[in-house]
Write an enzyme that holds these catalytic residues in place. Structure first.
Site, PDB file in Angstrom:
ATOM      1  CB  THR A   1      70.091  69.738  45.464  1.00  0.00           C
ATOM      2  OG1 THR A   1      70.714  69.629  43.918  1.00  0.00           O
ATOM      3  CG2 THR A   1      69.138  68.510  45.515  1.00  0.00           C
TER       4      THR A   1
ATOM      5  CB  THR B   1      66.825  67.049  40.641  1.00  0.00           C
ATOM      6  OG1 THR B   1      67.924  67.714  39.965  1.00  0.00           O
ATOM      7  CG2 THR B   1      67.134  65.740  40.195  1.00  0.00           C
TER       8      THR B   1
END
Length: 339
Positions: free
Chosen positions: A85, A12
């Site tokens: 993540t 991300t």
């Protein structure tokens, strides 16, 4: 003057929006424009290793990361890996086993929002990671996220959207970063005596099976030809069901007779397993001497199983490696005694 290598793998933090949603687009070199000026105490080089959503990260990529760090180890004082993540805790655990006795910091970080948004956690996480990587007290593989330094074998993503996405499981947070100041709660680098050792293989044929009430034991049987080890994510402190006799136990015996590894773990996040407490666990543990994860995270259990499989040729050798503490991953020995 410290020298840091910033390694981009995707996630991300380097994503941009497209017609199908977020995907990694920003390069390692482009990340430099978003960070603070660290020129007073370090220089930063960049390396674009891959640019993947972390859903697509596999043991192959862990080995590539470790290999790059080994190649560049003598050139740099610390390493910062930008990573998605979703599988970050697996990667941090895997690198802990692939790079052992490491006196240099390997910091894995990422974000919940892309770095080029006006409101994002990415800049803070990346800046904090570089500061930690330059700190003489930092060592080994750890995650930096939301102002916390978390041991690489103890991290778990437990929130999908919030900035404080990671927690340290069954172990204290190592340090916090506030207003560019680092407060270490555990400062034990001086206890590390051995030379750094890199490992170059992991066995990816590992399956994690989560038990649910009423699960068909034939699911476990069907996995046998597809794996070298199965980790059974059991209920509570650990055990196997006895819905209609001892089918689960019989299948475990088949695994062992065929040279497979069966590891018992718990699907409960905190406090760990202890199969000796209830009959459903103690009988099978005593009969087959199954290794269990105790207070290890599931992510570390998976990564350590892959590493130990690649370094062993018997159950005894596997257990010796599995119960050897690495990067504070385990506080119990093979007999269930606290270390």
């Amino acid at each position: 003057m410290k020298k840091i290598l910033l390694i981009a793998t995707g996630g991300t933090i380097v994503s941009r929006y497209g017609k199908d949603g977020l995907s990694p687009k920003i390069t390692a070199e482009e990340l430099l424009q978003y960070i603070e000026d660290f020129s007073s105490f370090c220089t930063i080089d960049t390396y674009q290793l891959f640019n993947l959503d972390s859903t697509n990260i596999s043991p192959y990529h862990w080995l590539k990361m470790a290999s790059l760090i080994e190649e560049k180890y003598d050139e740099y004082d610390g390493f910062v890996i930008c990573h998605g993540t979703d599988t970050m805790a697996y990667t941090a655990a895997a690198l802990s086993y692939l790079i052992q006795n490491n006196r240099k910091p390997v910091i894995v970080t990422g974000s919940q929002k892309p770095i080029d948004l006006a409101v994002t956690d990415a800049k803070t996480n990346l800046n904090d990671s570089i500061r930690i990587a330059c700190d003489d007290r930092a060592y080994g593989t750890n995650i930096v996220f939301s102002g916390n330094l978390i041991n690489g074998t103890r991290a778990k993503k437990d929130r999908t959207k919030s900035y404080n996405a990671f927690s340290s499981i069954n172990y204290p947070t190592l340090a916090t970063i506030q207003d560019d100041r680092i407060f270490f709660y555990l400062d034990d680098k001086d206890k590390l005596k051995d030379e750094v050792k890199f490992y170059h293989s992991m066995d990816p044929r590992v399956v994690l099976l989560k038990l649910i009430p009423g699960i068909d034991c034939n699911i476990l049987k069907a996995l046998q030809n597809r794996c070298d080890a199965v980790i059974i994510e059991s209920f509570g402190v650990g055990g196997l069901p006895e819905y209609s006799g001892t089918e689960f136990n019989d299948i475990v015996k088949e695994y062992l007779d065929n040279g497979k590894i069966v590891v018992m773990a718990t699907q409960v996040t905190h406090e760990g397993s202890d199969m000796s407490i209830y009959e459903v666990g103690s009988v099978i543990k005593s009969e087959y001497e199954l290794p269990e994860s105790y207070d290890m995270t599931l992510e570390s259990t998976v990564a350590k199983t892959m590493w130990a499989l690649s370094e062993s040729s018997s159950l005894a050798e596997f257990k010796e490696l599995f119960y050897r503490p690495v990067n504070h991953d385990l506080m119990y020995n093979a007999g269930g005694k606290q270390l």
